[in-house]
Design a protein around this motif. Structure first.
Motif, PDB file in Angstrom:
ATOM      1  N   ILE A 158      64.012  -4.933  47.987  1.00 40.76           N
ATOM      2  CA  ILE A 158      63.565  -4.026  47.062  1.00 40.76           C
ATOM      3  C   ILE A 158      65.156  -3.091  46.607  1.00 40.76           C
ATOM      4  CG2 ILE A 158      62.258  -1.233  46.531  1.00 40.76           C
ATOM      5  CD1 ILE A 158      60.428  -3.122  48.893  1.00 40.76           C
ATOM      6  N   ILE A 159      64.406  -3.014  44.999  1.00 40.76           N
ATOM      7  CA  ILE A 159      65.958  -1.723  44.477  1.00 40.76           C
ATOM      8  C   ILE A 159      65.328  -0.923  44.457  1.00 40.76           C
ATOM      9  CG2 ILE A 159      67.466  -1.088  42.947  1.00 40.76           C
ATOM     10  CD1 ILE A 159      68.185  -4.013  42.708  1.00 40.76           C
ATOM     11  N   LEU A 160      65.215   0.727  45.212  1.00 43.16           N
ATOM     12  CA  LEU A 160      63.799   1.796  44.824  1.00 43.16           C
ATOM     13  C   LEU A 160      64.710   3.186  44.125  1.00 43.16           C
ATOM     14  CD1 LEU A 160      61.724   3.741  45.279  1.00 43.16           C
ATOM     15  CD2 LEU A 160      62.547   4.176  47.541  1.00 43.16           C
ATOM     16  N   SER A 161      64.691   3.333  43.041  1.00 42.87           N
ATOM     17  CA  SER A 161      65.073   4.250  42.311  1.00 42.87           C
ATOM     18  C   SER A 161      64.473   6.086  43.223  1.00 42.87           C
ATOM     19  CB  SER A 161      64.884   4.659  40.386  1.00 42.87           C
ATOM     20  OG  SER A 161      65.876   3.449  40.307  1.00 42.87           O
ATOM     21  N   LEU A 185      68.449   1.746  48.231  1.00 43.51           N
ATOM     22  CA  LEU A 185      68.216   3.353  47.540  1.00 43.51           C
ATOM     23  C   LEU A 185      69.415   3.465  46.314  1.00 43.51           C
ATOM     24  CD1 LEU A 185      67.984   5.474  50.409  1.00 43.51           C
ATOM     25  CD2 LEU A 185      66.302   4.344  48.447  1.00 43.51           C
ATOM     26  N   LEU A 186      68.516   3.561  45.117  1.00 46.99           N
ATOM     27  CA  LEU A 186      69.482   4.198  44.041  1.00 46.99           C
ATOM     28  C   LEU A 186      69.124   5.810  43.568  1.00 46.99           C
ATOM     29  CD1 LEU A 186      69.212   1.452  41.134  1.00 46.99           C
ATOM     30  CD2 LEU A 186      70.921   1.693  42.857  1.00 46.99           C
ATOM     31  N   HIS A 187      70.925   6.715  43.942  1.00 51.52           N
ATOM     32  CA  HIS A 187      70.657   8.053  43.465  1.00 51.52           C
ATOM     33  C   HIS A 187      70.610   7.836  42.344  1.00 51.52           C
ATOM     34  CE1 HIS A 187      71.365  11.973  42.605  1.00 51.52           C
ATOM     35  NE2 HIS A 187      72.804  11.869  42.384  1.00 51.52           N
ATOM     36  N   CYS A 188      69.627   8.983  41.501  1.00 55.57           N
ATOM     37  CA  CYS A 188      69.584   9.216  39.581  1.00 55.57           C
ATOM     38  C   CYS A 188      69.089  10.185  39.410  1.00 55.57           C
ATOM     39  CB  CYS A 188      69.204   7.977  38.890  1.00 55.57           C
ATOM     40  SG  CYS A 188      67.547   8.056  39.098  1.00 55.57           S
ATOM     41  N   PHE A 199      75.311  10.091  49.175  1.00 56.18           N
ATOM     42  CA  PHE A 199      75.981   9.847  50.852  1.00 56.18           C
ATOM     43  C   PHE A 199      75.076  10.554  51.759  1.00 56.18           C
ATOM     44  CE2 PHE A 199      80.518  11.029  49.001  1.00 56.18           C
ATOM     45  CZ  PHE A 199      80.898   9.602  49.303  1.00 56.18           C
ATOM     46  N   HIS A 200      74.414  11.649  50.811  1.00 58.02           N
ATOM     47  CA  HIS A 200      73.088  12.514  52.096  1.00 58.02           C
ATOM     48  C   HIS A 200      71.853  11.132  51.668  1.00 58.02           C
ATOM     49  CE1 HIS A 200      69.544  15.814  51.400  1.00 58.02           C
ATOM     50  NE2 HIS A 200      70.356  15.071  53.201  1.00 58.02           N
ATOM     51  N   LEU A 201      71.515  10.070  51.047  1.00 53.45           N
ATOM     52  CA  LEU A 201      70.517   9.210  50.906  1.00 53.45           C
ATOM     53  C   LEU A 201      71.580   8.521  52.343  1.00 53.45           C
ATOM     54  CD1 LEU A 201      70.293   8.185  46.968  1.00 53.45           C
ATOM     55  CD2 LEU A 201      68.396   9.501  49.347  1.00 53.45           C
ATOM     56  N   LYS A 202      72.481   7.646  51.803  1.00 51.21           N
ATOM     57  CA  LYS A 202      73.261   6.664  52.944  1.00 51.21           C
ATOM     58  C   LYS A 202      73.036   7.396  54.648  1.00 51.21           C
ATOM     59  CE  LYS A 202      76.613   3.617  53.458  1.00 51.21           C
ATOM     60  NZ  LYS A 202      78.292   3.096  53.012  1.00 51.21           N
ATOM     61  N   GLN A 254      69.597   5.631  55.664  1.00 52.87           N
ATOM     62  CA  GLN A 254      71.056   4.547  56.510  1.00 52.87           C
ATOM     63  C   GLN A 254      69.789   3.026  55.251  1.00 52.87           C
ATOM     64  OE1 GLN A 254      73.262   4.641  59.340  1.00 52.87           O
ATOM     65  NE2 GLN A 254      72.500   6.652  58.549  1.00 52.87           N
ATOM     66  N   LYS A 255      70.328   3.311  54.464  1.00 54.35           N
ATOM     67  CA  LYS A 255      70.446   1.810  53.126  1.00 54.35           C
ATOM     68  C   LYS A 255      71.509   1.827  52.557  1.00 54.35           C
ATOM     69  CE  LYS A 255      65.968   1.601  54.710  1.00 54.35           C
ATOM     70  NZ  LYS A 255      65.260   0.052  55.418  1.00 54.35           N
ATOM     71  N   LYS A 256      71.576   0.750  52.350  1.00 59.44           N
ATOM     72  CA  LYS A 256      72.633   0.701  50.633  1.00 59.44           C
ATOM     73  C   LYS A 256      71.883   1.513  49.857  1.00 59.44           C
ATOM     74  CE  LYS A 256      73.601  -4.245  51.765  1.00 59.44           C
ATOM     75  NZ  LYS A 256      74.080  -5.792  51.619  1.00 59.44           N
ATOM     76  N   VAL A 257      73.545   2.010  49.370  1.00 61.30           N
ATOM     77  CA  VAL A 257      72.706   2.764  48.066  1.00 61.30           C
ATOM     78  C   VAL A 257      73.835   2.404  46.821  1.00 61.30           C
ATOM     79  CG1 VAL A 257      72.850   5.391  49.861  1.00 61.30           C
ATOM     80  CG2 VAL A 257      74.947   4.639  48.519  1.00 61.30           C
ATOM     81  N   GLY A 258      72.770   2.735  45.868  1.00 57.84           N
ATOM     82  CA  GLY A 258      73.778   2.538  44.322  1.00 57.84           C
ATOM     83  C   GLY A 258      73.297   3.743  43.880  1.00 57.84           C
ATOM     84  N   TYR A 259      73.455   4.011  42.199  1.00 55.70           N
ATOM     85  CA  TYR A 259      73.286   4.330  41.390  1.00 55.70           C
ATOM     86  C   TYR A 259      72.744   3.872  39.859  1.00 55.70           C
ATOM     87  CZ  TYR A 259      74.158   8.668  38.682  1.00 55.70           C
ATOM     88  OH  TYR A 259      74.613   9.677  37.187  1.00 55.70           O
ATOM     89  N   SER A 260      71.648   4.707  39.556  1.00 57.61           N
ATOM     90  CA  SER A 260      71.309   4.448  38.507  1.00 57.61           C
ATOM     91  C   SER A 260      71.701   5.321  37.052  1.00 57.61           C
ATOM     92  CB  SER A 260      69.827   4.351  38.892  1.00 57.61           C
ATOM     93  OG  SER A 260      69.059   3.848  37.294  1.00 57.61           O
TER      94      SER A 260
END
Length: 331
Positions: free
Chosen positions: A139-142, A167-170, A187-190, A194-200
């Motif tokens: 799952i990729i969750l925005s 988790l995608l920060h956006c 950084f807060h999300l990670k 404790q999940k991988k993070v990305g950016y939308s």
């Protein structure tokens, strides 16, 4: 550093036209994206007839009418998505699509879509989240518009499936002003989950997506369009193909530049070291038997010799031969 997954968000920039959708796939492939993503929905399940357009939707479509009417005009059929899925396979680019209802999610699952991309608007949709967890696919969750508590509650449901979740920060502002980007929230999300993070990315331009890569994003999602001047809710904030390709190239360059994280001279640096570092030379004429001193030794660029770091240990020792001014000191 592992490769960043770059998603070209075609979304509804096909304007409800299958041929345009295929051209977006071609553009995403040519630009170097890893995946092209659409939005799969049934308008009657997504919005009530009374649902109003968001301000940006009203401004960018240039039309009156309800959000439902806009979504209906932009809707592709399930058969269209089957054709797009096959077309992506033929073009060797991954097909993704965000389902906006459980029926569409089930359809995409049967189609063979390998990743469930959950859009920000569905993060508080209980039955939708339960369905996504049950499919047990990555799952990729925005997380646009969401509080930490809302993300936590969503993950409590999604983690029941045991699948990998990114988790995608956006920011769900279209376009997103720079002062609202808040990239450090990655950084807060990670740390919090404790999940991988990305950016939308919904900003104008490419610099924020590139910066997110430098901060450790493992997924970058960015809208792509064939023409920013087309009528539609998302064209204006999207990148045209040449811009998207520039973003991809910039991200790949940053990936390479991040390196291993271990401080050590590179191969190219080692080639230059002997030419730019200084070594001990005679500051003045020195006769054989003279003692080396702080006054008759100095450091200059020359052919490799004795490091200036040995200056103190050299002082007080006798010279074993004559030296002219600027001549390299030998051991």
């Amino acid at each position: 550093m592992s490769s960043v997954m770059i998603i070209a968000e075609a979304g509804v920039n096909h304007n409800g036209d299958l041929i345009t959708a295929k051209r977006l796939i071609d553009a995403a492939k040519e630009a170097g994206a890893d995946a092209v993503k659409f939005q799969t929905y049934r308008a009657d399940l997504l919005a009530a007839p009374s649902a109003k357009k968001a301000d940006y939707q009203f401004e960018n479509t240039g039309k009156n009418g309800s959000q439902y009417e806009m979504l209906k005009e932009l809707e592709l059929s399930y058969d269209n998505f089957k054709e797009l899925f096959t077309y992506c396979n033929d073009q060797n680019i991954r097909f993704l699509s965000s389902p906006f209802d459980e029926i569409s999610m089930e359809y995409l699952d049967h189609l063979g879509v390998e990743i469930i991309k959950i859009p920000s608007g569905e993060i508080t949709n209980y039955r939708y989240l339960k369905k996504a967890a049950a499919l047990k696919k990555p799952i990729i969750l925005s997380t646009g518009m969401s509080t930490i508590e809302e993300i936590k509650e969503a993950l409590n449901h999604l983690d029941e499936g045991g699948q990998e979740i990114t988790l995608l920060h956006c920011s769900s502002a279209y376009p997103t002003p720079m002062e609202d980007v808040n990239l450090n929230a990655m950084f807060h999300l990670k740390k919090a989950f404790q999940k991988k993070v990305g950016y939308s990315d919904h900003t104008m331009g490419i610099e924020v997506a590139v910066a997110a890569t430098a901060l450790g994003a493992c997924v970058i999602e960015k809208h792509i369009t064939l023409d920013k001047t087309m009528a539609g809710p998302d064209h204006k904030l999207s990148l045209e193909p040449k811009e998207f390709k520039l973003m991809v190239n910039s991200i790949r360059n940053i990936e390479t530049a991040m390196g291993t994280g271990r401080k050590a001279p590179s191969t190219e640096e080692l080639k230059n070291r002997d030419y730019v570092r200084k070594f001990l030379v005679a500051a003045k004429e020195i006769k054989k038997g003279d003692l080396f001193t702080m006054d008759n030794l100095c450091a200059k660029r020359c052919s490799p010799g004795i490091s200036p770091m040995r200056l103190v240990s050299m002082v007080g020792t006798p010279s074993n031969r004559d030296y002219k001014t600027d001549e390299r000191i030998e051991t």
